[in-house]
Design a protein around this motif. Structure first.
Motif, short mmCIF file in Angstrom:
data_model
loop_
_atom_site.label_atom_id
_atom_site.label_comp_id
_atom_site.label_asym_id
_atom_site.label_seq_id
_atom_site.Cartn_x
_atom_site.Cartn_y
_atom_site.Cartn_z
N SER A 161 -8.35 5.07 3.09
CA SER A 161 -8.12 3.87 2.30
C SER A 161 -7.57 2.72 3.14
CB SER A 161 -7.20 4.25 1.12
OG SER A 161 -7.02 3.21 0.22
N THR A 162 -6.52 2.09 2.66
CA THR A 162 -5.99 0.85 3.25
C THR A 162 -5.22 1.08 4.55
OG1 THR A 162 -5.85 0.12 0.96
CG2 THR A 162 -4.73 -1.24 2.55
N ALA A 189 -5.62 -3.83 9.57
CA ALA A 189 -6.05 -3.90 8.16
C ALA A 189 -7.03 -5.05 7.94
CB ALA A 189 -4.84 -4.06 7.25
N SER A 203 3.32 -1.49 3.96
CA SER A 203 2.51 -0.28 3.85
C SER A 203 3.33 0.97 4.17
CB SER A 203 1.34 -0.41 4.83
OG SER A 203 0.72 0.82 5.04
N PHE A 261 0.84 -1.20 0.00
CA PHE A 261 0.00 0.00 0.00
C PHE A 261 0.87 1.25 0.00
CE2 PHE A 261 -2.29 3.21 2.77
CZ PHE A 261 -3.10 3.70 1.75
N GLN A 283 -11.19 -0.16 2.11
CA GLN A 283 -10.49 -0.68 0.93
C GLN A 283 -9.27 -1.53 1.29
OE1 GLN A 283 -9.63 3.19 -0.45
NE2 GLN A 283 -11.53 3.40 -1.61
N GLY A 284 -9.14 -2.66 0.62
CA GLY A 284 -7.90 -3.44 0.71
C GLY A 284 -7.68 -4.12 2.03
#
Lengths: 159, 418
Positions: free
Chosen positions: B355-356, B383, B373, B290, B362-363
């Motif tokens: 996001s991630t 996560a 990441s 990521f 997401q993800g």
């Protein structure tokens, strides 16, 4: 005030993603979120914990995100006191604001899962397995907020 | 007084303050995001009984954590935010980017005092502002009154000297510092960065440094403004003479580093202070990489990644997710051909947001999966599954690892590091 309850023992750096994982933050109520409290660390914590039981941890309890849902779900389950060697800053402040008593105790290593712990906030002592521990009470400023039941009432009293 | 103390004193309407004192301060900006906005609104209305915010122009709401809505519950939170903002006349950002990046791009100025309902609020020290994260009750009180109480923090000064090797970045420096301080080493304290390495860092790199001070428990972070900051705010009316540290400033601790020998650093599961030299973790197989977040999702981060990736492909069994930290960054990356390099290499591009970085949309990862990441936290389950692993590293290490399919020293591709 006297608090007596069964100890639930946790380790170092219990972060707010453990206290309440991110994916549950959008659930519609604190009550629903509370079913997932401590889920990554202790499955079914919300069933095993009985109102009035006491959390005991090592260093840096509550580190990580600022989510107030973390102390709020603990309060919902009946957490009134948390004992740890020390606490993360934002979590500490959130607990004061919602009226959870935090006690810093260097000798937290002596405490085990299932111990029946008794806390006397007037004498600033904790009794566990016939041993007495003294803790440093909070500053008057913070005590004043807790004694009013949290920041909302403290604020109302000031108005 | 040091700069943090001076800014707090000014906002407390005092001539001076000392570490440990509790003072009431007025706030310049108050920000909240969709991770906690719903609770903030409930406490604001139902517990405090406020009807109107103190100043609708000083409160910023940002839907960034779960954007676009990934569930009916999230959609309800976003809708509640929009309605509250409309009724109160508050600016509500949606689809514009990560909250801290937007506050940095659009609002915060040097010398200001900012609070927000998010722990990474400490980021704005990169432009000489004092900023800190708080919970919903504190934020609801600020929304109603524009004031809060602060304990004046002690300050740790970290002096960064030497010359960073090629392939070693601000992220590696802050991971090394967090390892040395520990996850609680700066609790209740401010961290002020100084020294020649700090001077050479761009404002974006200083952002990365300040952003992660919370991972050592820090209350806020500070880099004294220099000509780079002056140039960023040249059209604003700012009292630069005030924004200096007094010659008799006191620090609770001073730590000095020579960083010339520093190698790329990686934070290993499940604690941000569990940091190792890259050579100790090289070869660990990854499922996902990521590149994004408020820590490392800016234009320079994407550029470093694209330079490494140009003409290469993401390993066949790896998913590379790229999320620019804001729409402005996204647009610039599009215009400069950077997004195309990621697409050609097989990456997925997500719309700007958290996001991630956190495992709510997401993800997300399932049991047994591993991610490298560029974000800021690797907590168990951060996560998705508590049985997945997250390694944190610089954008260069993330992209080098995505190419190889295993955690990889970016210096393997030294000629591609610009």
């Amino acid at each position: 005030m006297i608090f007596t309850g069964k100890g639930f023992r946790f380790g170092d750096n219990v972060d707010t993603d453990q206290i309440l994982p991110s994916q549950y933050l959008v659930l519609p109520s604190i009550k629903e979120m509370s079913k997932h409290a401590m889920e990554p660390l202790l499955k079914d914590f919300s069933d095993k914990f009985k109102s009035g039981d006491i959390l005991v941890a090592d260093h840096n309890f509550g580190c990580g995100s600022s989510r107030e849902q973390a102390p709020a779900v603990l309060k919902e389950l009946g957490v009134q006191v948390i004992i740890a060697k020390d606490f993360a800053r934002i979590f500490f402040r959130n607990c004061i604001n919602i009226g959870i008593l935090l006690i810093e105790l260097k000798e937290a290593d002596d405490f085990q899962d299932g111990d029946v712990i008794s806390i006397d906030t007037v004498k600033s002592i904790i009794i566990n397995k016939n041993k007495t521990y003294t803790f440093t009470p909070l500053s008057n400023f913070l005590k004043n907020i807790i004694s009013k039941g949290g920041l909302v009432n403290y604020f109302s009293a000031k108005k | 007084m040091n700069l943090t103390e001076k800014i707090i004193a000014k906002h407390a309407n005092r001539d001076n303050v000392k570490p440990g004192e509790i003072v009431e301060v007025s706030i310049d900006w108050c920000m909240a995001n969709d991770a906690t906005i719903s609770l903030n609104i409930d406490i604001f209305k139902n517990e405090f009984g406020f009807t109107n915010v103190w100043d609708s122009e000083k409160i910023i709401f940002i839907n960034d954590h779960q954007i676009p809505a990934d569930s009916v519950n999230t959609a309800a939170v976003h809708q509640k935010t929009r309605e509250f903002c409309k009724n109160q006349g508050i600016q509500c950002h949606e689809s514009d980017g990560v909250c801290h990046q937007l506050m940095f791009e659009k609002y915060v100025k040097p010398g200001e005092l900012v609070v927000a309902a998010d722990s990474h609020t400490c980021s704005y020290g990169c432009v000489g502002a004092v900023s800190t994260g708080m919970g919903s009750t504190d934020i609801a009180a600020v929304m109603g009154t524009g004031k809060t109480w602060l304990k004046v923090p002690e300050t740790i000064k970290i002096d960064l000297n030497g010359i960073l090797q090629k392939g070693v970045f601000a992220k590696d420096v802050i991971l090394k510092i967090i390892k040395d301080l520990s996850a609680s080493g700066a609790t209740y304290k401010t961290v002020e960065f100084s020294g020649e390495v700090t001077s050479r860092f761009s404002i974006s790199e200083r952002f990365t440094m300040c952003n992660m001070v919370i991972e050592a428990g820090g209350k806020s972070a500070m880099v004294a403004p220099d000509e780079k900051v002056v140039s960023m705010f040249q059209n604003k009316n700012i009292d630069w003479d005030f924004l200096t540290t007094d010659s008799n400033a006191a620090y609770s601790q001073t730590i000095t580093y020579n960083l010339s020998d520093l190698t790329p650093q990686v934070a290993c599961p499940h604690f941000v202070d569990n940091v190792k030299d890259i050579k100790k973790v090289e070869g660990i197989k990854i499922d996902q990489a990521f590149l994004g977040s408020c820590t490392n999702g800016r234009f320079d981060d994407l550029t470093i990644g694209a330079n490494l990736l140009k003409g290469k492909k993401v390993a066949s069994d790896v998913r590379l997710l790229v999320t620019p930290a804001s729409v402005d960054i996204y647009r610039e990356a599009l215009n400069q051909g950077i997004i195309n390099i990621f697409l050609e290499a097989g990456a997925m591009i997500n719309h700007p947001g958290c996001s991630t970085c956190w495992g709510a949309c997401q993800g997300v990862l399932t049991k047994g999966q591993t991610m490298i990441s560029s974000a800021n936290r690797n907590f168990k389950g951060r996560a998705g599954s508590p049985e997945s692993d997250i390694y944190l590293a610089s954008p260069a290490t993330v992209i080098a690892s995505a190419i190889v399919g295993k955690i990889t020293d970016p210096r393997k591709f030294l000629e591609d590091i610009k």
